[in-house]
Design a protein around this motif. Sequence first.
Motif, short mmCIF file in Angstrom:
data_model
loop_
_atom_site.label_atom_id
_atom_site.label_comp_id
_atom_site.label_asym_id
_atom_site.label_seq_id
_atom_site.Cartn_x
_atom_site.Cartn_y
_atom_site.Cartn_z
N THR A 1 0.83 -1.20 0.00
CA THR A 1 0.00 0.00 0.00
C THR A 1 0.86 1.25 0.00
OG1 THR A 1 -0.11 -0.06 2.41
CG2 THR A 1 -1.90 -1.12 1.20
N GLY A 2 2.19 1.06 -0.07
CA GLY A 2 3.12 2.17 -0.07
C GLY A 2 3.02 2.99 -1.34
N GLU A 3 4.00 3.84 -1.53
CA GLU A 3 4.01 4.71 -2.70
C GLU A 3 4.14 3.89 -3.98
OE1 GLU A 3 6.66 8.02 -2.65
OE2 GLU A 3 6.43 8.25 -0.48
N THR A 4 3.50 4.38 -5.00
CA THR A 4 3.64 3.74 -6.31
C THR A 4 4.96 4.19 -6.93
OG1 THR A 4 2.45 5.52 -7.40
CG2 THR A 4 1.15 3.60 -6.69
N LEU A 5 5.36 3.49 -7.95
CA LEU A 5 6.58 3.87 -8.66
C LEU A 5 6.36 5.20 -9.37
CD1 LEU A 5 7.53 0.49 -10.39
CD2 LEU A 5 8.76 1.62 -8.55
N PRO A 6 7.41 5.98 -9.49
CA PRO A 6 7.26 7.21 -10.26
C PRO A 6 7.07 6.86 -11.73
CG PRO A 6 9.56 6.89 -9.62
CD PRO A 6 8.75 5.82 -8.94
N PRO A 7 6.43 7.74 -12.48
CA PRO A 7 6.24 7.46 -13.91
C PRO A 7 7.58 7.25 -14.61
CG PRO A 7 4.93 9.36 -13.23
CD PRO A 7 5.84 9.01 -12.08
N LEU A 8 7.55 6.43 -15.64
CA LEU A 8 8.74 6.15 -16.44
C LEU A 8 8.53 6.75 -17.82
CD1 LEU A 8 11.39 4.23 -16.87
CD2 LEU A 8 9.75 2.84 -18.13
N ALA A 9 9.55 7.44 -18.32
CA ALA A 9 9.51 7.97 -19.69
C ALA A 9 10.89 7.76 -20.30
CB ALA A 9 9.14 9.44 -19.69
N ALA A 10 10.97 6.89 -21.31
CA ALA A 10 12.25 6.60 -21.94
C ALA A 10 12.04 6.09 -23.35
CB ALA A 10 13.02 5.56 -21.13
N ALA A 11 12.71 6.69 -24.30
CA ALA A 11 12.78 6.21 -25.68
C ALA A 11 11.44 5.74 -26.25
CB ALA A 11 13.81 5.09 -25.78
N GLY A 12 10.42 6.58 -26.16
CA GLY A 12 9.12 6.24 -26.75
C GLY A 12 8.22 5.41 -25.86
N LEU A 13 8.66 5.07 -24.66
CA LEU A 13 7.84 4.30 -23.72
C LEU A 13 7.55 5.16 -22.51
CD1 LEU A 13 6.62 1.60 -22.63
CD2 LEU A 13 8.89 1.11 -21.70
N SER A 14 6.27 5.27 -22.15
CA SER A 14 5.92 5.96 -20.91
C SER A 14 4.91 5.12 -20.14
CB SER A 14 5.37 7.37 -21.18
OG SER A 14 4.15 7.30 -21.88
N ILE A 15 5.15 5.03 -18.84
CA ILE A 15 4.29 4.24 -17.97
C ILE A 15 3.94 5.07 -16.75
CG2 ILE A 15 4.04 2.11 -16.64
CD1 ILE A 15 6.37 0.95 -18.31
N ASP A 16 2.65 5.22 -16.49
CA ASP A 16 2.17 5.84 -15.27
C ASP A 16 1.62 4.71 -14.42
OD1 ASP A 16 0.73 7.07 -13.21
OD2 ASP A 16 0.14 8.75 -14.49
N PHE A 17 2.37 4.32 -13.40
CA PHE A 17 2.02 3.15 -12.60
C PHE A 17 0.77 3.39 -11.75
CE2 PHE A 17 6.44 2.55 -13.67
CZ PHE A 17 6.42 1.25 -14.13
N GLU A 18 0.58 4.61 -11.32
CA GLU A 18 -0.59 4.91 -10.49
C GLU A 18 -1.89 4.76 -11.28
OE1 GLU A 18 -2.14 8.37 -7.45
OE2 GLU A 18 -0.09 8.42 -8.19
N SER A 19 -1.91 5.26 -12.52
CA SER A 19 -3.13 5.16 -13.33
C SER A 19 -3.12 3.90 -14.20
CB SER A 19 -3.29 6.40 -14.21
OG SER A 19 -2.26 6.44 -15.18
N ARG A 20 -2.03 3.13 -14.14
CA ARG A 20 -1.88 1.90 -14.93
C ARG A 20 -2.00 2.20 -16.43
NH1 ARG A 20 -2.28 -2.74 -11.57
NH2 ARG A 20 -2.77 -4.05 -13.36
N ARG A 21 -1.39 3.29 -16.85
CA ARG A 21 -1.45 3.73 -18.25
C ARG A 21 -0.08 3.54 -18.90
NH1 ARG A 21 -4.99 7.30 -21.04
NH2 ARG A 21 -3.92 8.23 -22.81
N VAL A 22 -0.08 2.88 -20.05
CA VAL A 22 1.15 2.61 -20.79
C VAL A 22 0.98 3.18 -22.19
CG1 VAL A 22 2.69 0.81 -21.69
CG2 VAL A 22 1.54 0.48 -19.48
N GLU A 23 1.98 3.94 -22.64
CA GLU A 23 1.98 4.48 -23.99
C GLU A 23 3.29 4.12 -24.67
OE1 GLU A 23 1.17 8.65 -24.25
OE2 GLU A 23 -0.83 8.43 -23.39
N VAL A 24 3.18 3.69 -25.92
CA VAL A 24 4.34 3.37 -26.73
C VAL A 24 4.29 4.26 -27.97
CG1 VAL A 24 5.53 1.57 -28.04
CG2 VAL A 24 4.39 1.00 -25.89
N ARG A 25 5.32 5.08 -28.13
CA ARG A 25 5.38 6.03 -29.24
C ARG A 25 4.08 6.83 -29.38
NH1 ARG A 25 7.89 1.56 -30.17
NH2 ARG A 25 6.31 0.49 -31.37
N GLY A 26 3.54 7.28 -28.24
CA GLY A 26 2.36 8.13 -28.21
C GLY A 26 1.03 7.41 -28.29
#
Length: 178
Positions: free
Chosen positions: A67-92
Amino acid sequence: MPGMGGIAACREIRGFSAAPIIMLTVRNAERDKVQALDAGADDYVVKPFGIEELLARIRASLRRYSTGETLPPLAAAGLSIDFESRRVEVRGQQVHLTPKEFEVMKLLVANQGKPLTHRRLLQAVWGPDYGEETENLRVVINQLRKKIETDSAHPRFILTEPWIGYRFQTPKANSRKS
């Protein structure tokens, strides 16, 4: 369950919560188990069961649930992940990950740069009774690669550690090796 089936209820709960879900059922067919686990269940217990086993499974699920803190969002080389909202984007483009795919990805990213063993990944995502079922993990890793990699045959993010497991690496970190 009256009004809504267990699989539908599991999907509904997964839509707003990451809390552990243990399905208790009389259905013993492999197809039913796969559907439940793919819908987001963390464990699947078939009746009749012993209370000690159920309590152990509850304890194991609670150990894995943070129940601790979620991972910070990841943004790298066309991949972005928002762990809190469970949203993944690849090349937009938004990409849908199954609950198992998301949990594997989350664990890999949380341990970025470190190799994770097959056993650790299996037990953390599938439960304590798993550890030797590497084919389950290979299927999820292949699906993840197809969804997030530009060329899944030559992955840049999810790297195989032969005879050990897998490692998540950003392409920027990969290029430093050269």
